[in-house]
Design an enzyme around this catalytic site. Sequence first.
Site, PDB file in Angstrom:
ATOM      1  N   GLU A  57      14.563 -10.586  78.534  1.00  0.00           N
ATOM      2  CA  GLU A  57      15.828 -10.348  78.076  1.00  0.00           C
ATOM      3  C   GLU A  57      16.119 -10.419  76.454  1.00  0.00           C
ATOM      4  O   GLU A  57      16.664  -9.765  75.719  1.00  0.00           O
ATOM      5  CB  GLU A  57      16.940 -10.876  78.740  1.00  0.00           C
ATOM      6  CG  GLU A  57      16.967 -10.616  80.254  1.00  0.00           C
ATOM      7  CD  GLU A  57      17.679  -9.526  80.891  1.00  0.00           C
ATOM      8  OE1 GLU A  57      18.313  -8.809  79.801  1.00  0.00           O
ATOM      9  OE2 GLU A  57      17.713  -9.203  81.915  1.00  0.00           O
ATOM     10  N   SER A  71      24.596  -4.913  81.787  1.00  0.00           N
ATOM     11  CA  SER A  71      24.738  -5.807  80.799  1.00  0.00           C
ATOM     12  C   SER A  71      26.260  -6.066  81.202  1.00  0.00           C
ATOM     13  O   SER A  71      26.881  -6.333  82.201  1.00  0.00           O
ATOM     14  CB  SER A  71      24.623  -5.556  79.371  1.00  0.00           C
ATOM     15  OG  SER A  71      24.609  -6.434  78.459  1.00  0.00           O
ATOM     16  N   HIS A 125      15.919  -6.729  77.363  1.00  0.00           N
ATOM     17  CA  HIS A 125      17.150  -6.571  77.675  1.00  0.00           C
ATOM     18  C   HIS A 125      17.388  -5.141  77.324  1.00  0.00           C
ATOM     19  O   HIS A 125      17.067  -4.440  76.424  1.00  0.00           O
ATOM     20  CB  HIS A 125      18.424  -7.153  77.001  1.00  0.00           C
ATOM     21  CG  HIS A 125      19.719  -6.975  77.523  1.00  0.00           C
ATOM     22  ND1 HIS A 125      20.096  -7.671  78.712  1.00  0.00           N
ATOM     23  CD2 HIS A 125      20.886  -6.474  77.122  1.00  0.00           C
ATOM     24  CE1 HIS A 125      21.353  -7.230  78.901  1.00  0.00           C
ATOM     25  NE2 HIS A 125      21.885  -6.656  77.784  1.00  0.00           N
TER      26      HIS A 125
END
Length: 480
Positions: free
Chosen positions: A312, A194, A402
């Site tokens: 995600e 990320s 995610h």
Amino acid sequence: MTSHTGDDTDRAAEARVTTGALAGRERDGIRRFLGIPYAKPPFDERRFAAPEPADAWEGVRDATRFGATAPQPPYGGDIAELLNSVVIEGDDILTVNVWAPADAANAPVVLWLHGGALERGSSAQSGYDGSTFAREGIVFVSANYRLGIEGFSVLEGSPLNLGLLDAALALEWVHREVAAFGGDRSHITLMGESAGGLLVAALASRPDSRELIVGAIIESGPLDADPPKRAGRASAAIAQHLGIRPTREAFSAVPPQDLIRARAELNRGGSLLSGSTASFSLALDPATLPQAPRDALVDFPHPILIGTNTDEYRIWFRPESLEKIRGLTAVAGRLALRISARAAREARAAFPDANPGEVLGQLLGEKLVRAPATRLARTRRTPTYVYEFAWQSPVRDLRAAHAVELGFVFDALDTDDAVALGGTDAPADLAREMHAAWVRFIRTGDPGWPRFDTDRITQVWDTTSRAMPQRRQGLVDALG
């Protein structure tokens, strides 16, 4: 794999770096040293200034506990059930942690940078324990850096990209000091997820930092950097909210927690889909980041492992909130995200069972991370390996959201962080397989599946994993 005796006795461990002696711990053949300062505390006269290398200390420094965490807001609402916030009080926030095999000698090294939207997170989270990498003969280092307002504001009188400068100094520390832990300073790989993936990409883009590394692992990381005016939207909004000028002097006069409180007040009611929340981002800057990673990494001369998760967006939105997005609301969300009607058609075709809210969420994830990763992989000539994490978590119908892959990458499915995202029955075989691929890439620059190249070969990680031509190519192409 490094062989160990299996002795689980916890005993003292010692190491010496250039700034002084360290007292850590050794257990089961792994030496652990925590909370080692690589820079001076960035407060008082050093607030909103470039990081300075840590001072030497006298005697032996206790290295058995993590250092203080950077000032940050806690996660709020539903996402707080999934993502952990660790708070450790103190000013010594710019520290590194080392896990090393007890018998390490010229071992490969990896530097891990945590995620959190450049605004949250720390290396002290349970899911980031480096023991599993150290057991495979790798010296694993993790680092904290300044976050949010303190690390990524755009202020008159202050350098840009302070958090990135922190990470760059941490990398320099690793290059200078890792031999003290048995690491090979000429074999350092960067790894991050990320926002941490973005920082990895940015370090690999900087001429001085890229000289210190041999590879990069970018998990679900955006590859953008904005012009300073755009990158400064969050700090400009805070300045206006507080009635101060966006300068180093004015922001330094406000306590960190008051700045965080102002940020929270501004964000109340905003969302990613509405486009009403100004996120922190990296700024283009001749001194600290001359090129956006999406451009600079094209000629990065070392291997890159890069990938994304199938779903995600599901970390950010509850299923019931997505159900409410229909008709004109979905169209308005797409327009706010500046996504074409063609891309929307491709997304609907790729996910025929998805409701309009889910389609919009998929478009968001594809635009933020998957399409940029694909564009980069298509333009590089140096080895580039692409993956898609597709395993479906049963927790809150997250699916392959995610950050769900982290427990698998670290082969640590039993940590609190991993259980929160993947539940208690996540497949251990998949974790061992993914972890082994990451270890192999750190050692050799090749994770064990074909390069992306012209055939767009992608490793899909699922209960049955396979290398195959990239899925949803039409959607990626439609996003530019």
